[in-house]
Scaffold this active site. Sequence first.
Site, PDB file in Angstrom:
ATOM      1  N   GLY A 195       0.835  -1.191   0.000  1.00  0.00           N
ATOM      2  CA  GLY A 195       0.000   0.000   0.000  1.00  0.00           C
ATOM      3  C   GLY A 195       0.869   1.239   0.000  1.00  0.00           C
ATOM      4  O   GLY A 195       2.026   1.203   0.429  1.00  0.00           O
TER       5      GLY A 195
ATOM      6  N   GLN B  40       3.124   9.962   0.898  1.00  0.00           N
ATOM      7  CA  GLN B  40       4.388   9.233   1.017  1.00  0.00           C
ATOM      8  C   GLN B  40       5.296   9.486  -0.186  1.00  0.00           C
ATOM      9  O   GLN B  40       6.488   9.195  -0.129  1.00  0.00           O
ATOM     10  CB  GLN B  40       4.135   7.721   1.129  1.00  0.00           C
ATOM     11  CG  GLN B  40       3.543   7.298   2.462  1.00  0.00           C
ATOM     12  CD  GLN B  40       3.403   5.783   2.525  1.00  0.00           C
ATOM     13  OE1 GLN B  40       2.427   5.226   2.046  1.00  0.00           O
ATOM     14  NE2 GLN B  40       4.388   5.117   3.108  1.00  0.00           N
TER      15      GLN B  40
ATOM     16  N   CYS C  30       5.966  -0.238   7.189  1.00  0.00           N
ATOM     17  CA  CYS C  30       5.590   0.897   6.350  1.00  0.00           C
ATOM     18  C   CYS C  30       6.778   1.261   5.473  1.00  0.00           C
ATOM     19  O   CYS C  30       7.916   1.294   5.954  1.00  0.00           O
ATOM     20  CB  CYS C  30       5.211   2.076   7.244  1.00  0.00           C
ATOM     21  SG  CYS C  30       4.763   3.555   6.333  1.00  0.00           S
ATOM     22  N   LEU C  31       6.517   1.547   4.192  1.00  0.00           N
ATOM     23  CA  LEU C  31       7.612   1.902   3.282  1.00  0.00           C
ATOM     24  C   LEU C  31       8.310   3.187   3.712  1.00  0.00           C
ATOM     25  O   LEU C  31       9.449   3.423   3.339  1.00  0.00           O
ATOM     26  CB  LEU C  31       7.096   2.034   1.849  1.00  0.00           C
ATOM     27  CG  LEU C  31       6.593   0.727   1.201  1.00  0.00           C
ATOM     28  CD1 LEU C  31       6.052   1.008  -0.201  1.00  0.00           C
ATOM     29  CD2 LEU C  31       7.682  -0.331   1.155  1.00  0.00           C
TER      30      LEU C  31
ATOM     31  N   HIS D  16      -4.351   1.479   7.638  1.00  0.00           N
ATOM     32  CA  HIS D  16      -2.988   2.016   7.645  1.00  0.00           C
ATOM     33  C   HIS D  16      -2.851   3.147   6.603  1.00  0.00           C
ATOM     34  O   HIS D  16      -2.325   4.221   6.916  1.00  0.00           O
ATOM     35  CB  HIS D  16      -2.015   0.865   7.342  1.00  0.00           C
ATOM     36  CG  HIS D  16      -0.573   1.250   7.269  1.00  0.00           C
ATOM     37  ND1 HIS D  16       0.366   0.799   8.159  1.00  0.00           N
ATOM     38  CD2 HIS D  16       0.101   2.064   6.402  1.00  0.00           C
ATOM     39  CE1 HIS D  16       1.552   1.308   7.837  1.00  0.00           C
ATOM     40  NE2 HIS D  16       1.420   2.076   6.785  1.00  0.00           N
ATOM     41  N   GLU D  17      -3.345   2.897   5.375  1.00  0.00           N
ATOM     42  CA  GLU D  17      -3.161   3.874   4.301  1.00  0.00           C
ATOM     43  C   GLU D  17      -4.016   5.125   4.519  1.00  0.00           C
ATOM     44  O   GLU D  17      -3.571   6.236   4.252  1.00  0.00           O
ATOM     45  CB  GLU D  17      -3.459   3.254   2.929  1.00  0.00           C
ATOM     46  CG  GLU D  17      -2.545   2.099   2.541  1.00  0.00           C
ATOM     47  CD  GLU D  17      -1.069   2.398   2.713  1.00  0.00           C
ATOM     48  OE1 GLU D  17      -0.632   3.547   2.529  1.00  0.00           O
ATOM     49  OE2 GLU D  17      -0.333   1.447   3.063  1.00  0.00           O
TER      50      GLU D  17
ATOM     51  N   HIS E 118      -2.481   7.454   6.838  1.00  0.00           N
ATOM     52  CA  HIS E 118      -1.445   8.286   6.209  1.00  0.00           C
ATOM     53  C   HIS E 118      -2.023   9.612   5.711  1.00  0.00           C
ATOM     54  O   HIS E 118      -1.400  10.665   5.867  1.00  0.00           O
ATOM     55  CB  HIS E 118      -0.837   7.568   4.999  1.00  0.00           C
ATOM     56  CG  HIS E 118       0.342   6.693   5.325  1.00  0.00           C
ATOM     57  ND1 HIS E 118       1.490   7.180   5.909  1.00  0.00           N
ATOM     58  CD2 HIS E 118       0.566   5.374   5.127  1.00  0.00           C
ATOM     59  CE1 HIS E 118       2.368   6.190   6.059  1.00  0.00           C
ATOM     60  NE2 HIS E 118       1.829   5.077   5.599  1.00  0.00           N
TER      61      HIS E 118
HETATM   62 CO    CO Z   1       2.688   3.171   5.552  1.00  0.00          CO
END
Ligand code: CO
Length: 169
Positions: A46, A51, A93-94, A135-136, A139
């Site tokens: 995701g 991000q 998380c990226l 989660h997304e 963000h």
């Molecule tokens: Co993330």
Amino acid sequence: MALRSIRKYPDPCLRKVCEEIKEITEETRTLAEEMVESMHAASGIGLAANQVGVCVRLVVIETGAQEKEKKPVVLINPEIVLVGSEDIGEEGCLSVPGFYETVKRAEKAVVKALDLNGHEMRLDASGVLARACQHEIDHLNGILFIDHLSSIKKRLFKKEYLKESKENK
Ligand code: CO
């Protein structure tokens, strides 16, 4: 098609509350495509627009957990309603590379959003997909999964993660 570079914690972009997309344009479609490519390149499941430094309410998710989830889903201006009981599972998380911790989430979620054609869509998510949606969408409100940790774990995170990122410089 270009890969977008993924912002890493503590980049201030990750703390922004993203703006609603008023009109879906070619730019929106390109952003979504490039986010999917960037997510694949980073082996993520995701990615939220902030991000990659664009503060608009758009996320892409591809958990691959079930057959029907094997294509990326693009959610524009998503709204989420949490349902079901609590579920504890590990997240990463990226934007916080190399750090994983268990987070409490709702077991299920109903997400309403627009797709890239501007059509309203509804996603009844459970399991990994429900977790990814939570989660997304967090963000987009400037919230990271580490914000959900207990204060002890937050302190550990700051100590470990920030120490490591200094060593890697
Ligand atoms: Co993330």
